[in-house]
Design a protein around this motif. Structure first.
Motif, PDB file in Angstrom:
ATOM      1  N   GLY A  51     111.197  48.405  -3.597  1.00 38.58           N
ATOM      2  CA  GLY A  51     111.448  49.120  -4.842  1.00 38.58           C
ATOM      3  C   GLY A  51     111.210  48.281  -6.082  1.00 38.58           C
ATOM      4  N   PHE A  52     111.124  46.953  -5.941  1.00 33.92           N
ATOM      5  CA  PHE A  52     110.888  46.075  -7.083  1.00 33.92           C
ATOM      6  C   PHE A  52     109.419  45.969  -7.459  1.00 33.92           C
ATOM      7  CE2 PHE A  52     115.029  44.641  -5.671  1.00 33.92           C
ATOM      8  CZ  PHE A  52     115.708  44.412  -6.854  1.00 33.92           C
ATOM      9  N   ALA A  53     108.535  46.442  -6.624  1.00 29.02           N
ATOM     10  CA  ALA A  53     107.108  46.275  -6.872  1.00 29.02           C
ATOM     11  C   ALA A  53     106.506  47.603  -7.332  1.00 29.02           C
ATOM     12  CB  ALA A  53     106.412  45.792  -5.604  1.00 29.02           C
ATOM     13  N   LEU A 224     119.669  47.217 -13.139  1.00 27.73           N
ATOM     14  CA  LEU A 224     120.097  47.378 -11.752  1.00 27.73           C
ATOM     15  C   LEU A 224     121.108  48.510 -11.621  1.00 27.73           C
ATOM     16  CD1 LEU A 224     120.454  43.713 -10.412  1.00 27.73           C
ATOM     17  CD2 LEU A 224     118.739  45.406  -9.768  1.00 27.73           C
ATOM     18  N   SER A 225     121.998  48.636 -12.604  1.00 24.87           N
ATOM     19  CA  SER A 225     122.992  49.708 -12.535  1.00 24.87           C
ATOM     20  C   SER A 225     122.349  51.082 -12.632  1.00 24.87           C
ATOM     21  CB  SER A 225     124.027  49.533 -13.650  1.00 24.87           C
ATOM     22  OG  SER A 225     123.425  49.659 -14.929  1.00 24.87           O
ATOM     23  N   LEU A 226     121.186  51.168 -13.282  1.00 22.30           N
ATOM     24  CA  LEU A 226     120.441  52.430 -13.376  1.00 22.30           C
ATOM     25  C   LEU A 226     119.383  52.561 -12.285  1.00 22.30           C
ATOM     26  CD1 LEU A 226     119.912  52.672 -17.253  1.00 22.30           C
ATOM     27  CD2 LEU A 226     121.655  53.803 -15.866  1.00 22.30           C
ATOM     28  N   PHE A 227     119.356  51.590 -11.353  1.00 20.35           N
ATOM     29  CA  PHE A 227     118.380  51.566 -10.253  1.00 20.35           C
ATOM     30  C   PHE A 227     116.937  51.568 -10.762  1.00 20.35           C
ATOM     31  CE2 PHE A 227     122.225  53.486  -8.504  1.00 20.35           C
ATOM     32  CZ  PHE A 227     122.444  52.672  -7.400  1.00 20.35           C
ATOM     33  N   MET A 229     114.438  49.441 -10.658  1.00 21.43           N
ATOM     34  CA  MET A 229     114.126  48.213  -9.937  1.00 21.43           C
ATOM     35  C   MET A 229     112.901  47.497 -10.490  1.00 21.43           C
ATOM     36  SD  MET A 229     116.604  48.020  -8.030  1.00 21.43           S
ATOM     37  CE  MET A 229     117.842  48.897  -7.110  1.00 21.43           C
ATOM     38  N   GLN A 230     111.888  48.242 -10.942  1.00 25.73           N
ATOM     39  CA  GLN A 230     110.681  47.598 -11.463  1.00 25.73           C
ATOM     40  C   GLN A 230     110.964  46.834 -12.753  1.00 25.73           C
ATOM     41  OE1 GLN A 230     108.015  50.939 -11.664  1.00 25.73           O
ATOM     42  NE2 GLN A 230     107.347  50.695  -9.540  1.00 25.73           N
ATOM     43  N   LYS A 231     111.813  47.389 -13.600  1.00 25.27           N
ATOM     44  CA  LYS A 231     112.201  46.662 -14.813  1.00 25.27           C
ATOM     45  C   LYS A 231     113.085  45.472 -14.459  1.00 25.27           C
ATOM     46  CE  LYS A 231     111.811  50.500 -18.077  1.00 25.27           C
ATOM     47  NZ  LYS A 231     112.483  51.332 -19.095  1.00 25.27           N
ATOM     48  N   ALA A 232     113.955  45.645 -13.476  1.00 30.80           N
ATOM     49  CA  ALA A 232     114.788  44.531 -13.030  1.00 30.80           C
ATOM     50  C   ALA A 232     113.921  43.407 -12.467  1.00 30.80           C
ATOM     51  CB  ALA A 232     115.787  45.008 -11.987  1.00 30.80           C
ATOM     52  N   ALA A 233     112.825  43.773 -11.781  1.00 28.02           N
ATOM     53  CA  ALA A 233     111.928  42.749 -11.243  1.00 28.02           C
ATOM     54  C   ALA A 233     111.307  41.924 -12.358  1.00 28.02           C
ATOM     55  CB  ALA A 233     110.835  43.405 -10.398  1.00 28.02           C
ATOM     56  N   THR A 234     110.944  42.573 -13.455  1.00 31.76           N
ATOM     57  CA  THR A 234     110.381  41.831 -14.590  1.00 31.76           C
ATOM     58  C   THR A 234     111.396  40.849 -15.158  1.00 31.76           C
ATOM     59  OG1 THR A 234     108.970  43.722 -15.132  1.00 31.76           O
ATOM     60  CG2 THR A 234     109.315  42.093 -16.854  1.00 31.76           C
TER      61      THR A 234
END
Length: 259
Positions: A51-53, A224-227, A229-234
């Motif tokens: 989900g991070f990619a 992360l709290s909003l799931f 994941m791609q923004k969290a990966a950045t």
């Protein structure tokens, strides 16, 4: 023929105690290694990481992430600078310069400062200073002042006393003798300690944002709290790059100081 030295049982006894503590730790903790490496666990982790990619690479979000990285870097630098000032002020009495009573009292203060983790300091200071990087900076400064104060005090106590004593005998004032004889001996070591703690504070500043202290950590918690994941990966990639940059800069500065 001289008698052989008496054999000391201290080291073997300490080794047995450490082995007993390790064995007791494994026996008392519910460690489920089979579940950790099970097929279901591996599948869940793979789906979670997928989900991070790919990371979010929009120009607006990258600009926002860059500003948060600068904020995290500023928190760590200013927190370390404040800690150096406080650590030096506390290290002088902690090194026994004002008597044994002052030494014990100040070392107790240093123990309290460094025993409380940065996250706890930040949680307390958020109540007084509010959300944002100010509370995070103060939290880093409080904890790091305790660590650096103890390290600086030990360095001052271990410095060669003869140069300062010679200046005192020849009529120099106590503070002048300290500044010209003892402090130059310990300054390279103090700078090395400071750079090392700055490296640690970069990581700590990124984590402090999780409790609302600003910077990359606050962005990471939000996405992360909003799931998202791609923004969290950045944000995670920005954290890794920032830590690597500071590590390289600190390593270069330490090498320059030791030449």
């Amino acid at each position: 023929m001289p008698a052989p030295p008496a054999r000391s049982w201290t080291a073997p006894l300490m080794g047995l105690v450490l082995l007993a503590l390790v064995a007791a730790s494994f026996a008392s903790l519910p460690l489920h290694f089979a579940a950790l490496f099970s097929l279901d666990a591996v599948t869940s982790v793979r789906e979670f990481l997928a989900g991070f990619a790919p990371p979010e690479l929009g120009s607006g979000f990258l600009r926002k992430t860059g500003l948060a990285a600068i904020e995290t870097l500023s928190m760590s630098a200013l927190g370390t600078l404040l800690a150096v000032a406080g650590g030096i002020l506390l290290a002088i009495p902690a090194a026994g310069r004002f008597g044994r009573a002052a030494r014990g009292a100040v070392r107790a203060v240093l123990n309290v400062l460094r025993s409380i983790p940065e996250l706890v300091w930040a949680s307390v200071l958020l109540i007084a200073a509010g959300l944002g990087p100010f509370a995070g900076t103060l939290a880093l400064a409080a904890h790091t002042a305790g660590v650096l104060g103890r390290l600086f005090a030990d360095a001052l106590e271990n410095a060669e006393p003869l140069p300062e004593r010679s200046l005192r005998i020849n009529g120099a004032a106590p503070m002048a003798a300290f500044l010209y004889a003892t402090l130059p001996q310990t300054l390279p070591q103090m700078l090395s300690y400071t750079l090392y703690r700055w490296e640690n504070n970069i990581r700590a500043a990124a984590i402090l944002g999780v409790v609302g202290a600003g910077g990359l950590g606050q962005m990471l918690k939000y996405h992360l709290s909003l799931f998202q994941m791609q923004k969290a990966a950045t944000v995670i990639v920005a954290m890794l790059l920032l830590v690597a940059l500071v590590d390289a800069l600190s390593f270069a500065l330490r090498r320059a100081l030791t030449r």
